[in-house]
Design an enzyme around this catalytic site. Sequence first.
Site, PDB file in Angstrom:
ATOM      1  N   VAL A  44       4.037  21.969  17.588  1.00  0.00           N
ATOM      2  CA  VAL A  44       4.488  20.974  18.567  1.00  0.00           C
ATOM      3  C   VAL A  44       4.131  21.423  19.980  1.00  0.00           C
ATOM      4  CG1 VAL A  44       6.482  19.743  19.509  1.00  0.00           C
ATOM      5  CG2 VAL A  44       6.329  20.165  17.048  1.00  0.00           C
ATOM      6  N   CYS A  45       4.376  22.687  20.294  1.00  0.00           N
ATOM      7  CA  CYS A  45       4.057  23.215  21.621  1.00  0.00           C
ATOM      8  C   CYS A  45       2.558  23.101  21.922  1.00  0.00           C
ATOM      9  CB  CYS A  45       4.482  24.672  21.721  1.00  0.00           C
ATOM     10  SG  CYS A  45       6.245  24.953  21.522  1.00  0.00           S
ATOM     11  N   THR A  46       1.742  23.344  20.911  1.00  0.00           N
ATOM     12  CA  THR A  46       0.297  23.251  21.106  1.00  0.00           C
ATOM     13  C   THR A  46      -0.114  21.846  21.532  1.00  0.00           C
ATOM     14  OG1 THR A  46      -0.077  24.996  19.464  1.00  0.00           O
ATOM     15  CG2 THR A  46      -1.937  23.549  19.958  1.00  0.00           C
TER      16      THR A  46
END
Length: 211
Positions: A44-46
């Site tokens: 998700v962060c990516t």
Amino acid sequence: MAILIGDTAPDFQLDSTEGPINFYDYIDGHWAVLFSHPKNFTPVCTTELGYTAKLKPEFDKRDVKVLGLSVDKLEDHAAWASDIAETQGTALNFPLLADTKGEVARQYDMIHPNADNTLTVRSVFVIGPDKKVKLKIEYPASTGRNFDEVIRVIDSLQLTAKHQVATPVNWKNGEDVIIAGSVNNEQAKLKFPDGWKEPKPYLRIVPQPRA
């Protein structure tokens, strides 16, 4: 104590992917977005960092400095940046802060012990040129943020700061706005000489100011 809207954003110094950063010096005279991500090399962060990098021209148009923060090491940031460029099609183009001791994360209440005692939740702070917090949003680690919404809120905040207007529900840039309650009718006549629609005395609607 929690940091609330209207509070002064705490200053800090941290290493980043673009060198050491003194927060106040870096954002001086500008709007800023400071946002945390729970952990490097996570899916998700990516996607979030890749999309934020794609939005850089929009942030630049609005004179906004963007900074990301995690509690991971600086060397991990550099390796992860390569993955972001490969998978998201946009290279990282804003600083990623390395808050390895978690001190800034705790200053900004980005760590919620009942969710995770070591990793940050997905916090977003919009900070004005006066270094006051204008917006605070928090998401759980499993939910990716809507950075188009962050842009929308910045547009609203900047209109309020410049023109003393508020924005109605689901407002989008270019749509009608509302004269702020702090502006009386005599003041409004000077600011909005073409007049306004007034379905109720407290609801004064005008086209979005452009200048």
